[in-house]
Scaffold this motif. Sequence first.
Motif, PDB file in Angstrom:
ATOM      1  N   UNK A 101       0.834  -1.211   0.000  1.00 17.59           N
ATOM      2  CA  UNK A 101       0.000   0.000   0.000  1.00 17.59           C
ATOM      3  C   UNK A 101       0.863   1.253   0.000  1.00 17.59           C
ATOM      4  N   UNK A 102       1.922   1.255   0.823  1.00 17.82           N
ATOM      5  CA  UNK A 102       2.771   2.448   0.909  1.00 17.82           C
ATOM      6  C   UNK A 102       3.597   2.646  -0.362  1.00 17.82           C
ATOM      7  N   UNK A 103       3.923   1.563  -1.047  1.00 16.81           N
ATOM      8  CA  UNK A 103       4.605   1.670  -2.345  1.00 16.81           C
ATOM      9  C   UNK A 103       3.720   2.438  -3.323  1.00 16.81           C
ATOM     10  N   UNK A 104       2.431   2.066  -3.381  1.00 19.32           N
ATOM     11  CA  UNK A 104       1.505   2.736  -4.296  1.00 19.32           C
ATOM     12  C   UNK A 104       1.236   4.174  -3.860  1.00 19.32           C
ATOM     13  N   UNK A 105       1.115   4.404  -2.558  1.00 21.21           N
ATOM     14  CA  UNK A 105       0.879   5.762  -2.064  1.00 21.21           C
ATOM     15  C   UNK A 105       2.046   6.687  -2.403  1.00 21.21           C
ATOM     16  N   UNK A 106       3.268   6.172  -2.267  1.00 21.40           N
ATOM     17  CA  UNK A 106       4.452   6.978  -2.571  1.00 21.40           C
ATOM     18  C   UNK A 106       4.458   7.394  -4.036  1.00 21.40           C
ATOM     19  N   UNK A 107       4.171   6.443  -4.917  1.00 19.69           N
ATOM     20  CA  UNK A 107       4.178   6.752  -6.348  1.00 19.69           C
ATOM     21  C   UNK A 107       2.973   7.586  -6.758  1.00 19.69           C
ATOM     22  N   UNK A 108       1.832   7.397  -6.072  1.00 14.68           N
ATOM     23  CA  UNK A 108       0.671   8.248  -6.325  1.00 14.68           C
ATOM     24  C   UNK A 108       0.983   9.696  -5.957  1.00 14.68           C
ATOM     25  N   UNK A 109       1.723   9.887  -4.865  1.00 16.19           N
ATOM     26  CA  UNK A 109       2.114  11.238  -4.442  1.00 16.19           C
ATOM     27  C   UNK A 109       3.036  11.897  -5.463  1.00 16.19           C
ATOM     28  N   UNK A 110       3.971  11.122  -6.014  1.00 16.55           N
ATOM     29  CA  UNK A 110       4.895  11.657  -7.035  1.00 16.55           C
ATOM     30  C   UNK A 110       4.118  12.093  -8.272  1.00 16.55           C
ATOM     31  N   UNK A 111       3.166  11.243  -8.708  1.00 20.16           N
ATOM     32  CA  UNK A 111       2.347  11.581  -9.878  1.00 20.16           C
ATOM     33  C   UNK A 111       1.519  12.831  -9.605  1.00 20.16           C
ATOM     34  N   UNK A 112       0.962  12.933  -8.395  1.00 17.13           N
ATOM     35  CA  UNK A 112       0.150  14.103  -8.035  1.00 17.13           C
ATOM     36  C   UNK A 112       0.980  15.392  -8.053  1.00 17.13           C
ATOM     37  N   UNK A 113       2.211  15.315  -7.541  1.00 17.67           N
ATOM     38  CA  UNK A 113       3.087  16.494  -7.533  1.00 17.67           C
ATOM     39  C   UNK A 113       3.359  16.952  -8.965  1.00 17.67           C
ATOM     40  N   UNK A 114       3.708  16.007  -9.839  1.00 12.35           N
ATOM     41  CA  UNK A 114       3.968  16.339 -11.249  1.00 12.35           C
ATOM     42  C   UNK A 114       2.704  16.868 -11.931  1.00 12.35           C
ATOM     43  N   UNK A 115       1.576  16.274 -11.612  1.00 14.32           N
ATOM     44  CA  UNK A 115       0.273  16.649 -12.164  1.00 14.32           C
ATOM     45  C   UNK A 115      -0.048  18.110 -11.837  1.00 14.32           C
ATOM     46  N   UNK A 116       0.217  18.501 -10.588  1.00 13.98           N
ATOM     47  CA  UNK A 116      -0.030  19.878 -10.154  1.00 13.98           C
ATOM     48  C   UNK A 116       0.956  20.842 -10.821  1.00 13.98           C
ATOM     49  N   UNK A 117       2.221  20.422 -10.940  1.00 14.61           N
ATOM     50  CA  UNK A 117       3.248  21.288 -11.533  1.00 14.61           C
ATOM     51  C   UNK A 117       2.975  21.581 -13.008  1.00 14.61           C
TER      52      UNK A 117
END
Length: 251
Positions: free
Chosen positions: A1-17
């Motif tokens: 779960x934390x593996x997916x959460x970490x990568x979801x956070x990275x995608x979200x950061x790039x998505x916002x940028x």
Amino acid sequence: MYFFLRNLSIIEICYILVIVPNMLANILSRGQRMPFLGCALQMHLFIALGGAECFLLAAMAYDRFVAICKPLRYTLIITKALCLQMLALACVSGFTLSLTLTTLIFLLPFCNSHEINHFFCDIPAVLFLACSDTRVNEIAVFLVCLIILLIPFLLILISYAFIITAILRMHSAEGRNKAFSTCAGHLLVSLLHYGCAIFIYIRPKSCYAPEQDKIVSLIYTNVTPMLYPIIYSLRNKEVKGALRRLLKSCN
């Protein structure tokens, strides 16, 4: 779960940028211009990262399904190799579908007015400016949205149907509460993300409503990403304790 959460956070950061810095620059400066290729690149990255997030949310639903419905086999099924494969598939699928769709849209001839009635280069806003018949492009948008939005969302709903059935069969109230707590954050994030995206993209060009779309787009590109850390952090006991102390101090 934390593996997916970490990568979801990275995608979200790039998505916002991809969206927010340019939006703020346009608000603060008088010249609200973007090069043609810049607009195409912004749309490509926006769709690609949004698509990758959709597929990743579906992978997270499968992870929760295995954890709750097949807990004794979890470590055998959800291996590190499978997690990496699902992450790679999510990213490659998102970027491939996005490149195809963006190319189809930006090959269209556009009218003399190149003013986009939106705060970023979104699909409906750019399609609205096209001079030629856009039926083929609308079909392509619908098919891509079907793959990126509806199919993963359907898989999430099916996963949660099995999860809820398994939870209701549990005899322990503590076990049911723990299972619901594990899934609540992901389910809420999925409903927010897919709900806004389906509202914007699964409809014909004739139903395009610029002002309404801008409000909904503002919510899912700015507001919901800020809510995600709060939603997931509320599962943490230390965060819950700090929130209780803060509420007590305010009272």
